[in-house]
Write a protein that holds these residues in place. Sequence first.
Motif, mmCIF file in Angstrom:
data_model
loop_
_atom_site.group_PDB
_atom_site.id
_atom_site.type_symbol
_atom_site.label_atom_id
_atom_site.label_comp_id
_atom_site.label_asym_id
_atom_site.label_seq_id
_atom_site.Cartn_x
_atom_site.Cartn_y
_atom_site.Cartn_z
ATOM 1 N N ARG A 44 47.439 -100.709 -25.782
ATOM 2 C CA ARG A 44 46.345 -101.610 -25.660
ATOM 3 C C ARG A 44 46.839 -102.888 -24.323
ATOM 4 N NH1 ARG A 44 48.075 -101.972 -31.812
ATOM 5 N NH2 ARG A 44 49.717 -102.242 -30.356
ATOM 6 N N LYS A 45 47.873 -103.486 -23.649
ATOM 7 C CA LYS A 45 47.806 -103.865 -23.561
ATOM 8 C C LYS A 45 48.511 -103.386 -21.851
ATOM 9 C CE LYS A 45 50.488 -106.829 -27.087
ATOM 10 N NZ LYS A 45 51.392 -107.511 -26.706
ATOM 11 N N ASN A 46 48.162 -102.575 -21.300
ATOM 12 C CA ASN A 46 48.034 -101.534 -19.902
ATOM 13 C C ASN A 46 46.906 -103.330 -19.285
ATOM 14 O OD1 ASN A 46 48.700 -98.172 -20.724
ATOM 15 N ND2 ASN A 46 49.814 -100.391 -20.752
ATOM 16 N N TRP A 47 45.805 -102.884 -19.251
ATOM 17 C CA TRP A 47 44.664 -103.317 -19.008
ATOM 18 C C TRP A 47 45.045 -104.920 -18.105
ATOM 19 C CZ3 TRP A 47 42.101 -107.938 -20.305
ATOM 20 C CH2 TRP A 47 42.321 -108.333 -21.946
ATOM 21 N N LYS A 48 45.938 -105.675 -19.014
ATOM 22 C CA LYS A 48 46.511 -106.734 -18.254
ATOM 23 C C LYS A 48 47.458 -106.494 -17.335
ATOM 24 C CE LYS A 48 45.574 -108.911 -23.076
ATOM 25 N NZ LYS A 48 46.798 -110.182 -24.034
ATOM 26 N N LEU A 49 48.120 -105.656 -17.326
ATOM 27 C CA LEU A 49 48.832 -105.997 -16.375
ATOM 28 C C LEU A 49 48.375 -105.537 -14.603
ATOM 29 C CD1 LEU A 49 51.244 -103.199 -17.466
ATOM 30 C CD2 LEU A 49 52.061 -105.926 -16.504
ATOM 31 N N SER A 50 48.834 -106.587 -13.575
ATOM 32 C CA SER A 50 48.330 -106.315 -12.480
ATOM 33 C C SER A 50 49.181 -106.919 -11.228
ATOM 34 C CB SER A 50 46.847 -107.543 -12.066
ATOM 35 O OG SER A 50 47.828 -108.382 -11.337
ATOM 36 N N PRO A 51 49.332 -105.965 -10.827
ATOM 37 C CA PRO A 51 50.242 -106.385 -9.747
ATOM 38 C C PRO A 51 50.773 -107.379 -8.751
ATOM 39 C CG PRO A 51 48.613 -104.862 -8.598
ATOM 40 C CD PRO A 51 48.139 -104.788 -9.709
ATOM 41 N N SER A 52 49.166 -108.525 -9.232
ATOM 42 C CA SER A 52 49.789 -109.676 -8.355
ATOM 43 C C SER A 52 50.929 -110.250 -10.146
ATOM 44 C CB SER A 52 48.936 -110.514 -8.149
ATOM 45 O OG SER A 52 48.307 -111.123 -9.832
ATOM 46 N N ASP A 53 51.240 -109.988 -11.448
ATOM 47 C CA ASP A 53 52.024 -110.553 -11.779
ATOM 48 C C ASP A 53 53.582 -110.323 -11.417
ATOM 49 O OD1 ASP A 53 49.913 -111.056 -13.365
ATOM 50 O OD2 ASP A 53 50.123 -109.498 -14.851
ATOM 51 N N PHE A 54 54.280 -109.407 -10.763
ATOM 52 C CA PHE A 54 54.875 -108.955 -10.516
ATOM 53 C C PHE A 54 54.985 -109.564 -9.175
ATOM 54 C CE2 PHE A 54 53.847 -105.906 -13.536
ATOM 55 C CZ PHE A 54 54.935 -105.397 -13.865
#
Length: 278
Positions: free
Chosen positions: A189-199
């Motif tokens: 349910r939280k996958n959509w919040k991830l983006s490569p820029s977070d890393f």
Amino acid sequence: MIDLDQHRVKPGDRPNLSEIPARQDAGLDSKADGEALLASNVERIDELQGRLWAEGRRSILLVLQGMDTSGKDGTIRKVFTGVNPAAFEIHQFGVPGPHEIAQDYLWRAHARVPRRGRIGIFNRSHYEDVLVARVAKLVEKSVWKRRYDHINDFERMLHDEGTSVVKCFLHISREEQFERLNARIDDPRKNWKLSPSDFTARADWPEYREAYEDMLARCSTKQAPWYVVPADRKWVRNVIVSQLILDTLEKIDPKYPKGVEDLEALRTFARDHRDANG
Ligand code: ADP
């Protein structure tokens, strides 16, 4: 009681973020106490926002900045849960689009300043132009260095024109961010919040810390102060931001406009009208 002064960056000070604990209790005895205080603050914010809206002369701008997962969205949800949506505005600042890039960098922020009578939130803001623009080297140093002064002038103008500007840096630790990013990987349910820029931003943590420290040192002014909000504990973060908004509203002390001149005549009219309609 929350001591907001303790979290405010005094003009001229340069906070050392590695020495400020992100995990704090803000002087509260327990999470239950924090939640009780949040609930009463939310109620009072609703009441005072009603007055701000009715008065229609002044506004509040809350700027939220912080690393990914620091809880900008969660803070908005919890602190403003009681407010009248008609008198409330939220703006998200992402990578500038073609229309935005064709203008100066403050243009899109200025266009989104809350209208009179409203509370406005910037979820990210014009400060990205001295943060990501600096760390990701989107502009030269000679360009971002000048921006602190532009921003101070811009915010002073807003203050002079009736907008109270308050700014919160949601301060999370690198360890807490790691936990929250992992939770986003593990929870579908939280996958959509991830983006490569977070890393990539996480890899640049020391550079971001320096950029945040410069932002806090250069742009915390009397008119538009920065607050460093310890954000590893969500309930602490929420209660501090709610207290800040409440204090700002109390300082503004908005007044209901004077109503119609002759209330007695209206009372008589209403009574006659009711009587005429049985
Ligand atoms: P959020 O992370 O706030 O939930 P997004 O995932 O849409 O929202 O991320 C917004 C991205 O836009 C962030 O990586 C942020 O650094 C970037 N951004 C915001 N303002 C600018 C700017 N002026 N120049 C470049 N990138 C920007």
